[in-house]
Motif scaffolding. Sequence first.
Motif, mmCIF file in Angstrom:
data_model
loop_
_atom_site.group_PDB
_atom_site.id
_atom_site.type_symbol
_atom_site.label_atom_id
_atom_site.label_comp_id
_atom_site.label_asym_id
_atom_site.label_seq_id
_atom_site.Cartn_x
_atom_site.Cartn_y
_atom_site.Cartn_z
ATOM 1 N N ALA A 187 0.804 -1.222 0.000
ATOM 2 C CA ALA A 187 0.000 0.000 0.000
ATOM 3 C C ALA A 187 0.832 1.265 0.000
ATOM 4 O O ALA A 187 0.297 2.362 0.171
ATOM 5 C CB ALA A 187 -0.935 -0.004 1.206
ATOM 6 N N ILE A 205 -2.500 -6.075 -4.051
ATOM 7 C CA ILE A 205 -2.855 -5.365 -2.821
ATOM 8 C C ILE A 205 -3.467 -6.377 -1.870
ATOM 9 O O ILE A 205 -4.518 -6.961 -2.167
ATOM 10 C CB ILE A 205 -3.802 -4.171 -3.088
ATOM 11 C CG1 ILE A 205 -4.082 -3.391 -1.796
ATOM 12 C CG2 ILE A 205 -5.076 -4.589 -3.778
ATOM 13 C CD1 ILE A 205 -2.964 -2.514 -1.345
ATOM 14 N N ALA A 208 -7.098 -5.565 1.543
ATOM 15 C CA ALA A 208 -7.420 -4.136 1.558
ATOM 16 C C ALA A 208 -8.897 -3.899 1.285
ATOM 17 O O ALA A 208 -9.512 -4.587 0.468
ATOM 18 C CB ALA A 208 -6.589 -3.401 0.510
ATOM 19 N N THR A 212 -9.323 1.429 -0.656
ATOM 20 C CA THR A 212 -7.855 1.379 -0.596
ATOM 21 C C THR A 212 -7.289 0.695 -1.830
ATOM 22 O O THR A 212 -6.307 1.148 -2.423
ATOM 23 C CB THR A 212 -7.406 0.634 0.671
ATOM 24 O OG1 THR A 212 -7.902 1.303 1.818
ATOM 25 C CG2 THR A 212 -5.883 0.552 0.752
ATOM 26 N N ALA A 213 -7.915 -0.405 -2.229
ATOM 27 C CA ALA A 213 -7.467 -1.115 -3.427
ATOM 28 C C ALA A 213 -7.592 -0.225 -4.658
ATOM 29 O O ALA A 213 -6.675 -0.166 -5.495
ATOM 30 C CB ALA A 213 -8.273 -2.397 -3.607
ATOM 31 N N THR A 215 -7.574 3.068 -4.848
ATOM 32 C CA THR A 215 -6.563 4.125 -4.799
ATOM 33 C C THR A 215 -5.200 3.595 -5.218
ATOM 34 O O THR A 215 -4.485 4.236 -6.002
ATOM 35 C CB THR A 215 -6.478 4.718 -3.388
ATOM 36 O OG1 THR A 215 -7.735 5.319 -3.050
ATOM 37 C CG2 THR A 215 -5.385 5.758 -3.284
ATOM 38 N N GLN A 216 -4.840 2.423 -4.713
ATOM 39 C CA GLN A 216 -3.527 1.885 -5.032
ATOM 40 C C GLN A 216 -3.436 1.430 -6.486
ATOM 41 O O GLN A 216 -2.407 1.617 -7.137
ATOM 42 C CB GLN A 216 -3.177 0.739 -4.075
ATOM 43 C CG GLN A 216 -1.708 0.355 -4.067
ATOM 44 C CD GLN A 216 -0.794 1.449 -3.529
ATOM 45 O OE1 GLN A 216 -1.192 2.594 -3.353
ATOM 46 N NE2 GLN A 216 0.452 1.087 -3.269
#
Length: 318
Positions: A187, A205, A208, A212-213, A215-216
Motif C-alpha cells: 500500500a 494489494i 485491503a 484502498t485497493a 486508490t492503489q
Amino acid sequence: MVVRVDSPLDFRVFVEPQQGATYSDQLAVARTAEAAGYSAFFRSDHFTAMSGDGLPGPTDSWVTLGGIARETTSIRLGTLVTSATFRYPGPLAIAVAQVDEMSGGRVELGIGAGWFEAEHKAYAIPFPPLGERFDRLTEQLNIITGLWTTPSGETFDYAGAHYAVAESPALPKPVQSPHPPIIIGGAGAKRTPALAAQFAAEFNIPFAPLKTAQTQFERVASAVADAGRAAESMTYSAAFVICAGRNEQEISRRAAAIGRAVDELRSNSPLVGTPTEIADKLGAYLKIGMQRIYLQVLDMSDLDHVDFFAAEVIPQLR
C-alpha cells in the motif's frame, strides 16, 4: 482509473504454512487446487507464526516449491511474497531459476521489502530500517533481473550501495523468457508503485478495503503510464481470506476452525459467505480493475473448502 470489467477473474490458492503446516499439507492443497482448475498455488514466505505455536515449524518457501514443482504438472507456483531481507540476490536468482526449470516454466516471484521484525530476530536475520529495506529491494530487483536477462556467454556486473556483482556468468537461466513474472505489492504511495512499474508483471494489494485497493490500483496505473508501459502490461490482483459455505452453519464452522468470527470476516473479506453473496461482493472489485484474486486458505486440512469455492463460486463469475 483502472477499469477492465470485460476480463474474467483469475483465481489462485494462497497458503500461510508458517502458521503450522508440513510439506505434505502444502502438497495436498496444491494438488487439490490443480485438480479443481485454479491457475496457481502460492505460499507466504515467513519463518514464525503470527499466532499460535506454528507447529511443526516453518518450511522454506523455495525448497517447498521445488518439491511441489516435481509433483504437479500444470498449476503455476510462487511466493506472496519472498522477503528481500531473507536471501542474497544472487542465490535467490539461482533458486528461482532452478525451480522454474524443475516446473517446466511455471514459477512466479512475488518479492517485497520484508516487514515482520520478530521473525528476523528469531532466525538471526538483519532487519534494517524501512528506507534501507526498500533500497535493498530495489538493488535486488536490478540484480535478479540483470542476471536472468544477461545473454548466455556474457557476464553481468552491478555496483550498488548494498550489493555488488562482478563478472557473474549470470547462470542458470530460467525457462521463461525474458524471466519469470515478478509480483510486487503493498500500500505504499510512492516507492511501491514505482517499483511495480519498473519491474513487475503484476501488482497485488493484500487484505485491503475496496477504496484502498482502488486508490492503489490508480497509483500503479499512473506509474505504469509514466514508465511508458502499455496499460494492459500490468495485472492487478488482491488477496483475501476465504470462508465460504452453502449456508450460515457451514460458514460458521469454517470461521471457528480458523479462530475467527463470521461478522469480522465478512467485514474484512469479500470471499466470506454463500456463493451468491461472494459473487455479488466481487462485482465491485471487478469494476475497479481487479483481474486476479488469491484465496488465503487458512485451514489447510479443509480441502473440501477449496473444491467448494471452485465448483460453486467461480462459475458465477465467468
